[in-house]
Design an enzyme around this catalytic site. Structure first.
Site, mmCIF file in Angstrom:
data_model
loop_
_atom_site.group_PDB
_atom_site.id
_atom_site.type_symbol
_atom_site.label_atom_id
_atom_site.label_comp_id
_atom_site.label_asym_id
_atom_site.label_seq_id
_atom_site.Cartn_x
_atom_site.Cartn_y
_atom_site.Cartn_z
ATOM 1 N N ASP A 1 -3.989 3.534 -2.165
ATOM 2 C CA ASP A 1 -3.582 4.351 -3.311
ATOM 3 C C ASP A 1 -4.775 4.694 -4.203
ATOM 4 O O ASP A 1 -4.942 5.845 -4.628
ATOM 5 C CB ASP A 1 -2.527 3.582 -4.110
ATOM 6 C CG ASP A 1 -2.207 4.229 -5.439
ATOM 7 O OD1 ASP A 1 -1.607 5.316 -5.442
ATOM 8 O OD2 ASP A 1 -2.563 3.643 -6.484
ATOM 9 N N SER B 1 4.155 3.661 -9.092
ATOM 10 C CA SER B 1 4.278 2.438 -8.296
ATOM 11 C C SER B 1 5.259 1.447 -8.905
ATOM 12 O O SER B 1 5.876 0.665 -8.176
ATOM 13 C CB SER B 1 2.909 1.777 -8.131
ATOM 14 O OG SER B 1 2.094 2.530 -7.264
ATOM 15 N N HIS C 1 -6.210 8.428 -5.245
ATOM 16 C CA HIS C 1 -6.442 8.932 -6.599
ATOM 17 C C HIS C 1 -7.868 9.473 -6.743
ATOM 18 O O HIS C 1 -8.093 10.457 -7.454
ATOM 19 C CB HIS C 1 -6.213 7.825 -7.630
ATOM 20 C CG HIS C 1 -4.775 7.537 -7.909
ATOM 21 N ND1 HIS C 1 -3.915 8.453 -8.470
ATOM 22 C CD2 HIS C 1 -4.027 6.406 -7.704
ATOM 23 C CE1 HIS C 1 -2.709 7.911 -8.612
ATOM 24 N NE2 HIS C 1 -2.749 6.670 -8.145
ATOM 25 N N ASP D 1 4.969 3.141 -0.746
ATOM 26 C CA ASP D 1 5.861 3.366 -1.876
ATOM 27 C C ASP D 1 5.911 4.825 -2.303
ATOM 28 O O ASP D 1 6.869 5.274 -2.926
ATOM 29 C CB ASP D 1 5.472 2.482 -3.059
ATOM 30 C CG ASP D 1 3.992 2.569 -3.419
ATOM 31 O OD1 ASP D 1 3.226 3.213 -2.690
ATOM 32 O OD2 ASP D 1 3.610 1.974 -4.443
ATOM 33 N N HIS D 2 4.874 5.599 -1.954
ATOM 34 C CA HIS D 2 4.785 7.019 -2.294
ATOM 35 C C HIS D 2 3.509 7.556 -1.660
ATOM 36 O O HIS D 2 2.686 6.793 -1.148
ATOM 37 C CB HIS D 2 4.738 7.230 -3.816
ATOM 38 C CG HIS D 2 3.672 6.398 -4.487
ATOM 39 N ND1 HIS D 2 2.318 6.644 -4.341
ATOM 40 C CD2 HIS D 2 3.770 5.294 -5.269
ATOM 41 C CE1 HIS D 2 1.628 5.752 -5.004
ATOM 42 N NE2 HIS D 2 2.484 4.905 -5.572
ATOM 43 N N THR E 1 3.205 -3.125 -7.998
ATOM 44 C CA THR E 1 3.999 -3.427 -6.797
ATOM 45 C C THR E 1 4.294 -4.905 -6.638
ATOM 46 O O THR E 1 5.465 -5.294 -6.521
ATOM 47 C CB THR E 1 3.318 -2.859 -5.540
ATOM 48 O OG1 THR E 1 3.105 -1.462 -5.713
ATOM 49 C CG2 THR E 1 4.168 -3.096 -4.306
#
Length: 439
Positions: free
Chosen positions: A266, A94, A270, A308-309, A147
């Site tokens: 996010d 990130s 995880h 972002d991903h 971020t």
């Protein structure tokens, strides 16, 4: 800090004076929306609202559509894809992704708005402030997390959150909302108050923010509660924070730049927690709706949404099933971590806990799996994901391309398969700002 604040005020006053002298008093009506979400007749964005669903990919978008049961607000805004690799890895973290999206420069994983050699990089937020615009950062993580930090601080390591906090204030970010109280010392809080920030610490206080131009909202010691577990806390939602940020920043007639992060999509990825991922995607969509409602009425605002991903390598379907059952996640009312916290010492109440919080009847094999697990939360998340046919390939990030969504003036700049470094450059172009990455 005071010097920067007064500079912005003087620039705003200059703009108002110029309009008054020129005799311009036109009030633009709400504009008809043209192709690609651009209001007709608008070729410049006065404001930019950049919303980042951390860890969100096309798989999350598809699963969320099934979870919601109808098209989402993002479906009509999808315009491009972006590549996310960092300077030293084909899978970004990130920090590097945030840096690319804030500065237009690729850097190494772990670095915050510095290039691989350690040189500080100018950010799009800092550049808009230099043009007299107001700025804001909103997140459900610590506000010093990778971020948000990338837009208004410069450190060699994302772990240096204690060094990031004062930089957010030194960079005169007007609205700062999120978690992370532990990184703002009493001395730093007093300094913020002296510089005109109104401090708020819960939803009630946030709702009462009206007249101030600067807000510092710190709602948790560390990260804020997941949306599934927020009930019972005094914390605001992401949409609540977004609404207050817009209402505060829009007072600057010269415009504003606002970054809003749905941080915990996010974290759910995880943890391979499908219900948490969907509920925080819902909370993020509600924040996007706040931004879109303002943009449609304002007519001068570019809204950009881009993760972002990807996190977790989520799939739609899995485990050898030929269909998915994402709808069952609507009945899950707590995260796997929360459910695990409700297990007794020997975990003999697993069946009762999953029935209460996930509305499922565990099989004997599933009860045994939870009882024997080294990490009971992971076992619970695996069981629920299998029931929903939401697959996972990782507990880390992956390197797939990520959707980009836009609305408003400048939307046409975002097309095809882009680099994540193109995003701040195109935002600057939309605002008619000369932004040269790395210089």
């Amino acid at each position: 800090m005071l010097k920067k604040t007064w500079k912005k005020k003087l620039l705003s006053l200059a703009l108002v004076s110029t309009i008054a002298v020129g005799g311009i008093s036109t009030v633009l009506p709400e504009q008809e929306v043209a192709a690609k979400g651009k209001p007709k007749g608008k070729d410049k964005a006065q404001n930019v609202i950049f919303l980042i669903p951390d860890g969100f990919s096309a798989a999350y978008a598809t699963n969320y559509r099934w979870y919601k049961g109808e098209d989402t607000v993002l479906d009509s805004m999808n315009i491009a894809m972006q590549r996310t690799y960092s300077a030293n890895s084909n899978i970004t973290d990130s920090a590097a992704a945030g840096t690319a999206m804030a500065t237009g420069v690729k850097t190494n994983n772990g670095m915050i708005s510095t290039d691989p050699t350690g040189k500080e990089l100018k950010t799009i937020l800092e550049e808009t402030e230099r043009k007299g615009k107001s700025s804001g950062l909103v997140a459900t993580s610590t506000i010093t997390h990778a971020t948000p930090a990338a837009f208004a601080s410069h450190v060699a390591s994302r772990a240096d959150e204690a060094d990031i906090a004062p930089q957010l204030l030194d960079n005169d970010v007007d609205v700062i909302l999120g978690g992370g109280q532990k990184y703002f010392t009493d001395e730093l809080i007093d300094e913020a108050k002296d510089d005109g920030y109104q401090l708020v610490t819960n939803k009630r206080e946030l709702d009462r923010v009206k007249k101030t131009n600067k807000v510092l909202g710190l709602f948790a010691e560390e990260g804020m509660a997941p949306e599934l577990d927020r009930e019972g806390t005094q914390q605001p939602s992401l949409a609540d924070m977004t609404e207050t940020a817009i209402d505060t920043l829009k007072k600057n007639k010269n415009g504003f730049f606002l970054m809003v992060e749905g941080s915990q999509i996010d974290w759910a990825g995880h943890a391979n927690d499908a219900a948490w991922a969907m509920k925080d995607s819902e909370a993020f969509e509600e924040a996007v709706i706040e931004a879109m409602d303002f943009a449609k009425k304002d007519g001068n605002t570019l809204v950009v949404v881009a993760g972002d991903h990807d996190t977790g390598g989520m799939s739609v379907g899995g485990y050898g099933n030929g269909s998915a059952n994402v709808e069952m996640l609507r009945d899950v009312t707590a995260t796997g971590d929360y459910m695990a916290s409700k297990l007794n010492k020997k975990r003999t109440n697993a069946k009762k806990v999953l029935k209460e919080y996930a509305a499922i009847d565990l099989t004997k094999a599933e009860v045994k799996a939870i009882k024997n697990a080294d990490n009971p939360a992971s076992s619970i998340n695996q069981i629920i994901s299998e029931r929903a046919s939401v697959g996972w390939t990782s507990t880390a990030h992956t390197g797939i391309d990520i959707p980009v969504y836009t609305y408003g003036p400048g939307s046409e700049l975002f097309t095809g398969t882009m680099e994540n470094t193109d995003l701040p450059v195109n935002m600057a172009k939309a605002m008619k700002i000369n932004f040269k990455p790395g210089k």
